[in-house]
Design an enzyme around this catalytic site. Structure first.
Site, PDB file in Angstrom:
ATOM      1  N   GLY A   1      57.924 -32.817 -25.860  1.00 15.99           N
ATOM      2  CA  GLY A   1      57.055 -32.118 -26.810  1.00 15.99           C
ATOM      3  C   GLY A   1      55.852 -31.258 -25.858  1.00 15.99           C
ATOM      4  O   GLY A   1      56.410 -30.825 -24.918  1.00 15.99           O
ATOM      5  N   GLU A   2      54.823 -31.146 -26.443  1.00 18.94           N
ATOM      6  CA  GLU A   2      53.803 -30.381 -25.846  1.00 18.94           C
ATOM      7  C   GLU A   2      54.177 -28.939 -25.855  1.00 18.94           C
ATOM      8  O   GLU A   2      53.309 -27.946 -25.585  1.00 18.94           O
ATOM      9  CB  GLU A   2      53.591 -30.721 -24.279  1.00 18.94           C
ATOM     10  CG  GLU A   2      53.216 -32.095 -24.181  1.00 18.94           C
ATOM     11  CD  GLU A   2      52.940 -32.382 -22.957  1.00 18.94           C
ATOM     12  OE1 GLU A   2      53.261 -31.518 -22.095  1.00 18.94           O
ATOM     13  OE2 GLU A   2      52.899 -33.576 -22.269  1.00 18.94           O
ATOM     14  N   GLY A   3      55.180 -28.471 -26.637  1.00 15.99           N
ATOM     15  CA  GLY A   3      55.599 -26.915 -26.344  1.00 15.99           C
ATOM     16  C   GLY A   3      56.029 -26.652 -25.289  1.00 15.99           C
ATOM     17  O   GLY A   3      56.603 -25.408 -25.045  1.00 15.99           O
TER      18      GLY A   3
END
Length: 353
Positions: free
Chosen positions: A318-320
């Site tokens: 995640g987190e981009g």
């Protein structure tokens, strides 16, 4: 702002498609030899240019992390407690996370938004406050949020993205942080696709088989409890979503309405994209799907959307991070479109027949 104002997304200017495709085909290479970079260049050209003679310019790439806590996390659906959301928000702000390293290396501007986490960030942290609460409700017992809360989230995200658009950004990526949000994403996907939780729930960040079964059961309970309210995308978002997912949906719609580029990250971001495209089908034309994660529900979601991701690196953070890694590919697609010679320009015999 009323929600409906974001749903009217203009279609791509397909009048340019033939000319832009011809420009790509006439570069000094065999047809299709640059693989997925070729349809990517075409998509970027149709979004960002007004003529086949105009160059693709990627302006001030902006990656926004939306963070929110989920009531369902209290049921033990993750390897980490909800407190970790706030701790990771502080880590983002202090520059210590994977996404910080990638943004610094690759050229993204990074912003972190508190959409509603249990532990409010300290005042000296560089975090944008768009709090909708401290946590959503546990969605197997009641709706994740009130309709008014969802609408406020849309207003806040719309204003944030419009501010960034005014500063010249034309390419956006959205990351997320929220313990329990893979459960929310799986529930959203099941509600829209009608696939069972067994088909949409995976191991997330690495949970046990026992936790997987618990997630499946909780989602099944939620789908049963709210089934009469899950007949619209907004109903699905209100009853099963997260504060960060709400603001990602609104952000994607705002970018699409402005006819700019959306880079979609992993499982949770793709769940937001799924809702956005249900609300405004034309929004999909502005989306670049960065990668296929190691989450089984993400793979099926991409198939459901009938899209091809650029990367498959087995990411599940995640987190981009996956969206961040796609930026060099977008830049490469723009570079060959802008700068590569045609057969005529280079005085090279055409090899495309």
């Amino acid at each position: 702002m009323t929600l409906n104002t974001l749903f009217d997304i203009p279609p791509l200017n397909t009048k340019l498609k033939s000319a832009c495709q011809a420009l790509i085909d006439n570069k000094t290479k065999p047809l299709g030899a640059l693989g997925l970079l070729e349809p990517l260049a075409l998509q970027l050209a149709l979004i960002l240019t007004r003529s086949e003679n105009h160059k693709i310019e990627l302006g001030i790439p902006q990656l926004v992390i939306f963070a929110g806590d989920h009531g369902i996390a209290a049921e033990g659906v993750s390897i980490a407690p909800s407190e970790v959301t706030g701790q990771m928000v502080a880590n983002f702000s202090n520059g210590g996370a994977a996404i910080n390293a990638l943004c610094q290396t690759l050229g993204w501007q990074l912003s972190v938004v508190d959409c509603g986490i249990l532990v409010k960030p300290e005042l000296d942290l560089n975090v944008i406050s768009q709090r909708l609460g401290t946590s959503t409700n546990a969605f197997h017992r009641k709706p994740a949020m009130e309709r008014a809360t969802l609408e406020r989230g849309f207003d806040l995200a719309n204003a944030l993205i419009n501010n960034m658009l005014e500063k010249g950004t034309n390419i956006f990526a959205f990351g997320e942080m929220g313990i329990g949000n893979t459960t929310s994403a799986s529930a959203i996907f099941s509600a829209i696709s009608l696939l069972s939780p067994k088909e949409t729930v995976g191991k997330g960040t690495g949970v046990s088989d026992e936790i997987v079964m618990k997630k499946q059961a909780l989602i099944a309970d939620a789908l049963s409890l709210h089934h009469k309210q899950l007949d619209t995308p907004i109903g699905v978002l209100q009853h099963l979503g997260g504060y960060e997912i709400v603001q990602m949906v609104a952000s994607m719609l705002t970018v699409a309405k402005a006819q700019k580029v959306i880079v979609v990250d992993g499982f949770i971001a793709t769940a937001a994209a799924l809702i956005a495209t249900q609300l405004a089908p034309n929004a999909k034309d502005y989306m670049v799907f960065a990668h296929c994660s190691g989450e089984q529900g993400h793979q099926k979601m991409l198939e459901y959307l009938e899209v091809t991701p650029l990367l498959n690196l087995g990411l599940r953070l995640g987190e981009g991070t996956g969206a961040a890694l796609a930026l060099p590919l977008l830049q490469s697609a723009a570079a060959f479109y802008n700068d590569m010679a045609s057969f005529t320009d280079a005085n090279v015999t055409e090899v495309n027949g």
